[in-house]
Design an enzyme around this catalytic site. Structure first.
Site, PDB file in Angstrom:
ATOM      1  CG  ASN A 216      -2.063  -0.938   1.130  1.00 31.10           C
ATOM      2  OD1 ASN A 216      -3.240  -0.733   0.863  1.00 31.10           O
ATOM      3  ND2 ASN A 216      -1.463  -2.218   1.423  1.00 31.10           N
ATOM      4  CD  GLU A 264      -5.398  -2.643  -2.113  1.00 28.94           C
ATOM      5  OE1 GLU A 264      -4.855  -3.511  -1.390  1.00 28.94           O
ATOM      6  OE2 GLU A 264      -6.492  -2.540  -2.115  1.00 28.94           O
TER       7      GLU A 264
END
Length: 316
Positions: A216, A264
């Site tokens: 992320n 992500e």
């Protein structure tokens, strides 16, 4: 490239040729303008330079403004250095600077920064309210002892057609492309793949549970533009090594993620702990919009299909 600021000692610096702009993205049009500055500087035996600002002028005038930057300050400086320009003059754009007339601003450039020649982009205006134009700049230049030159219009050949004269290759046009997810066309106008820089942070760990662990990204600058939600083929740079990957931008609707937008990336053929490490993601191609699936199994099946298609794209 030398980087000068309002506090730099330039007493020993030689006179220079300059152009002015925010240069967000340092795209093909900007590079063409900078190339002309370098040409003029070479002929006159002067240093070549750009005058730019660390913060977007709109944000200075309206602090709540979110300018959707193509490049952060540091990214812009790095890209300007790649052009071969001798010097980047980084001026603080303040309310006081915004109130200067074009002549007052040119006087500062002449007296403080030893700018002997100024190359003006064909559609560029500066000074309070931007009410003055090129003929005015020429007039003020003669009074100040500064040569003022009009840059050639940039034309970019794409698909057999010229673009650029109507402002097609511009930072605002590139922003519109990215916000629509059209990263491939944006890259043509930029001259490189659009990228995001940030730090790897902890996420929800859902990707790992379904067999596709993700890193992320937390952006270095909240004003940096993030392309449209969806799935992208990307290249990921970590620790000086580049990997292929598939990136998801959005709200993870299958898992009812609410209002939390995430960036992500599943990095191909990679398995290492990279939390809190810097990471760059470069966009190659938009693959599909974000979708909500009825089951986790359906999502996993689609991710497997995405991986196959993205690996094929990146191998081209």
């Amino acid at each position: 490239m030398f980087l000068l600021s309002d506090t730099s000692d330039i007493s020993a610096c030689r006179s220079r040729v300059a152009t002015i702009g925010f240069f967000d993205g340092v795209h093909r049009g900007h590079r063409y303008l900078i190339e002309q500055v370098r040409e003029v500087a070479a002929v006159r035996g002067l240093a070549s330079s750009v005058v730019t600002f660390p913060i977007h002028p709109r944000k200075v005038m309206k602090p709540d403004c979110r300018p959707d930057l193509l490049t952060t300050r540091d990214e812009k400086v790095a890209l300007l250095a790649e052009t071969g320009i001798d010097c980047c003059i980084m001026l603080d754009f303040t309310q006081e600077v915004a109130r200067l007339s074009a002549r007052q601003f040119m006087a500062i450039l002449k007296e403080r920064y030893r700018i002997a020649a100024l190359v003006i982009g064909y559609d560029h205006r500066f000074g309070h309210n931007r009410s003055e134009g090129f003929d005015d700049y020429v007039h003020y230049g003669k009074e100040l002892g500064m040569e003022v030159l009009l840059a050639r219009v940039y034309s970019y050949m794409r698909g057999g057609r010229e673009s650029g004269a109507e402002g097609t290759v511009s930072s605002s046009a590139i922003r519109r492309l990215l916000l629509a997810g059209n990263v491939s066309e944006a890259a043509e106008y930029l001259g490189y793949d659009f990228f995001l820089n940030g730090t790897v942070v902890s996420g929800y760990q859902v990707g790992r549970k379904i067999g596709f662990p993700t890193a992320n990204l937390h952006l270095n600058d909240p004003d940096k533009l993030v392309p449209a939600d969806g799935v992208y083929a990307v290249r990921v740079s970590i620790g000086g090594t580049e990997y292929g990957g598939m990136l998801s931008i959005g709200y993870r609707p299958t898992f009812n993620n609410g209002a939390n937008r995430s960036i992500e990336v599943h990095i191909f053929d990679f398995d290492a702990d990279i939390y809190q490490q810097p990471m760059r993601i470069s966009f190659v191609r938009f693959m599909r919009p974000e979708l909500k699936f009825d089951t986790v199994e359906a999502l996993v099946a689609r991710i497997r299909r995405d991986e196959k298609e993205i690996r094929a794209v990146l191998s081209c």
